[in-house]
Design an enzyme around this catalytic site. Structure first.
Site, mmCIF file in Angstrom:
data_model
loop_
_atom_site.group_PDB
_atom_site.id
_atom_site.type_symbol
_atom_site.label_atom_id
_atom_site.label_comp_id
_atom_site.label_asym_id
_atom_site.label_seq_id
_atom_site.Cartn_x
_atom_site.Cartn_y
_atom_site.Cartn_z
ATOM 1 N N TYR A 20 -1.260 -0.725 10.557
ATOM 2 C CA TYR A 20 -1.481 -1.095 9.148
ATOM 3 C C TYR A 20 -0.257 -0.689 8.318
ATOM 4 O O TYR A 20 0.288 -1.497 7.557
ATOM 5 C CB TYR A 20 -2.742 -0.403 8.635
ATOM 6 N N SER A 48 0.855 -1.196 0.000
ATOM 7 C CA SER A 48 0.000 0.000 0.000
ATOM 8 C C SER A 48 0.882 1.233 0.000
ATOM 9 O O SER A 48 2.027 1.193 0.480
ATOM 10 C CB SER A 48 -0.863 -0.001 1.270
HETATM 11 N N1 NAP Z 1 -8.899 -0.488 -0.943
HETATM 12 C C1 NAP Z 1 -7.850 0.300 -0.719
HETATM 13 O O1 NAP Z 1 -7.971 1.554 -0.695
HETATM 14 C C2 NAP Z 1 -6.465 -0.298 -0.565
HETATM 15 C C3 NAP Z 1 -5.357 0.552 -0.699
HETATM 16 C C4 NAP Z 1 -4.083 0.016 -0.572
HETATM 17 C C5 NAP Z 1 -3.914 -1.324 -0.319
HETATM 18 N N2 NAP Z 1 -5.003 -2.131 -0.183
HETATM 19 C C6 NAP Z 1 -4.755 -3.544 0.097
HETATM 20 O O2 NAP Z 1 -5.314 -4.308 -0.965
HETATM 21 C C7 NAP Z 1 -5.611 -5.626 -0.501
HETATM 22 C C8 NAP Z 1 -7.002 -6.022 -0.951
HETATM 23 O O3 NAP Z 1 -7.939 -5.171 -0.298
HETATM 24 P P1 NAP Z 1 -9.299 -4.689 -0.974
HETATM 25 O O4 NAP Z 1 -9.279 -3.211 -0.951
HETATM 26 O O5 NAP Z 1 -9.518 -5.391 -2.262
HETATM 27 O O6 NAP Z 1 -10.322 -5.156 0.167
HETATM 28 P P2 NAP Z 1 -11.659 -6.051 0.157
HETATM 29 O O7 NAP Z 1 -12.525 -5.682 -1.011
HETATM 30 O O8 NAP Z 1 -12.217 -5.903 1.525
HETATM 31 O O9 NAP Z 1 -11.126 -7.561 -0.067
HETATM 32 C C9 NAP Z 1 -10.394 -8.221 0.937
HETATM 33 C C10 NAP Z 1 -10.218 -9.692 0.571
HETATM 34 O O10 NAP Z 1 -9.342 -10.290 1.543
HETATM 35 C C11 NAP Z 1 -9.985 -11.423 2.152
HETATM 36 N N3 NAP Z 1 -9.535 -11.500 3.547
HETATM 37 C C12 NAP Z 1 -9.684 -10.566 4.522
HETATM 38 N N4 NAP Z 1 -9.174 -11.003 5.684
HETATM 39 C C13 NAP Z 1 -8.658 -12.240 5.446
HETATM 40 C C14 NAP Z 1 -8.019 -13.221 6.258
HETATM 41 N N5 NAP Z 1 -7.830 -13.037 7.584
HETATM 42 N N6 NAP Z 1 -7.619 -14.391 5.696
HETATM 43 C C15 NAP Z 1 -7.843 -14.606 4.367
HETATM 44 N N7 NAP Z 1 -8.461 -13.733 3.550
HETATM 45 C C16 NAP Z 1 -8.874 -12.551 4.090
HETATM 46 C C17 NAP Z 1 -11.492 -11.119 1.992
HETATM 47 O O11 NAP Z 1 -12.314 -12.288 2.009
HETATM 48 P P3 NAP Z 1 -12.907 -12.906 3.414
HETATM 49 O O12 NAP Z 1 -13.450 -11.744 4.190
HETATM 50 O O13 NAP Z 1 -13.932 -13.913 2.991
HETATM 51 O O14 NAP Z 1 -11.745 -13.562 4.072
HETATM 52 C C18 NAP Z 1 -11.503 -10.495 0.607
HETATM 53 O O15 NAP Z 1 -11.449 -11.511 -0.383
HETATM 54 C C19 NAP Z 1 -5.415 -5.590 1.020
HETATM 55 O O16 NAP Z 1 -4.173 -6.146 1.354
HETATM 56 C C20 NAP Z 1 -5.422 -4.099 1.341
HETATM 57 O O17 NAP Z 1 -4.699 -3.822 2.516
HETATM 58 C C21 NAP Z 1 -6.270 -1.651 -0.305
#
Ligand code: NAP
Length: 282
Positions: free
Chosen positions: A166, A156
């Site tokens: 985080y 991130s």
């Molecule tokens: N959205 C943003 O602004 C942003 C910015 C920078 C980085 N990121 C990073 O991008 C990545 C993806 O996030 P996203 O934004 O796509 O979020 P999201 O839409 O909430 O998706 C999160 C995914 O991770 C899975 N997950 C969560 N906790 C888990 C656990 N303990 N074990 C296994 N799987 C788990 C969830 O499925 P389940 O709940 O079924 O497990 C879901 O498939 C993350 O690492 C996040 O930190 C996001």
């Protein structure tokens, strides 16, 4: 609860594909950025292994991707906050060929570090950092044996800041991946840390943060993150920063004095606290 792959595990994966068809394992593949990585890889003909906690949603996502792209998809239900969940994925990588690993699963904490439980901080670190290191280490060993492979870790832009536990975990995952890229230089295996800025996914809803006032220029869409992340991984880059606005921010952050980074991080943290719709009582 963690489980071995169910319905889709009835046949060994090898029976589903010719030996040269590549296989990608994506964690957190049921939503947001992970789902877009899975889509992009399926569009390129990869057979998929999807990892997340929620089995019914994994099965739904697998059906959707199989229908959309006609590639076989398997699912692994694993909570990467637990040792058992990490071991489930590591065991899979140990006995099945995986050509591309996307370490993407993750979430943010709704409260600041001091208002979170120590157990919550530890769980976050396991998902965002420990799982990434364990899975990447095992994947790299197998990929080196086979003479090809790619590891992508979704870190991130927060990794460049001091915004709480985080940011600390994302920073550790980024540095680990950059180091891997260095150790793997000259081999046919690559490692790439992807640093997205703000992305419209379920991430902020799960944290119950109201992001409606964030200007549109701050957002990158999940498809762009996956597309640019994969292109940079294929180009062998150690770091990928999707979106022009974040490429510029990344360059500025490289030269900004640390006290300034701390000051800006404190400012962001204060704004976030006022945007959160639910506060933990002090
Ligand atoms: N959205 C943003 O602004 C942003 C910015 C920078 C980085 N990121 C990073 O991008 C990545 C993806 O996030 P996203 O934004 O796509 O979020 P999201 O839409 O909430 O998706 C999160 C995914 O991770 C899975 N997950 C969560 N906790 C888990 C656990 N303990 N074990 C296994 N799987 C788990 C969830 O499925 P389940 O709940 O079924 O497990 C879901 O498939 C993350 O690492 C996040 O930190 C996001």
């Amino acid at each position: 609860m963690d489980s071995a792959p169910r319905r889709r595990s009835a046949r060994p994966f090898a029976a589903l594909r010719p030996a040269d068809v590549p296989v990608a394992l994506v964690t957190g593949a049921t939503s947001g950025i992970g789902l877009e990585f899975a889509r992009a890889l399926a569009a390129d003909g990869y057979h998929l292994v999807l990892v997340a906690r929620t089995l019914p949603r994994l099965e739904e996502t697998a059906d959707l991707l199989e229908d959309e792209f006609g590639v076989p998809v398997r699912v692994l239900s694993a909570d990467l906050a637990s040792e058992q969940g990490i071991a489930t994925v590591v065991a899979f990588i140990g006995h099945e060929r995986v050509d591309v690993v996307v370490n993407n699963a993750g979430y943010g904490l709704p409260y600041s570090a001091l208002r979170s439980d120590p157990a919550e901080l530890a769980a976050l670190d396991r998902v965002l950092n420990v799982a990434v290191q364990q899975i990447s280490w095992h994947a790299a060993q197998r990929m080196l044996e086979r003479g090809r492979g790619g590891i992508i870790t979704v870190s991130s832009m927060a990794a460049l800041t001091t915004m709480g536990a985080y940011a600390a975990a994302k920073s550790a995952a980024m540095v680990f991946t950059e180091n891997l890229a260095g150790e793997l230089a000259g081999t046919p295996v690559t490692a790439t840390a992807v640093l997205p800025g703000y992305v419209h996914t379920e991430f902020h809803d799960r944290m119950r943060v109201d992001m409606s006032k964030l200007p549109s220029v701050a957002w990158v869409d999940a498809r762009t993150v996956a597309r640019e992340g994969l292109a940079d991984a294929r180009a062998g880059k150690a770091v990928s920063v999707p979106g022009l606005q974040y490429k510029i921010a990344y360059l500025i952050a490289q030269t900004a004095p640390r006290p300034l980074i701390r000051g800006v991080s404190s400012g962001f943290r204060a704004v976030r606290m006022t945007r959160r719709s639910r506060r933990r009582p002090s």
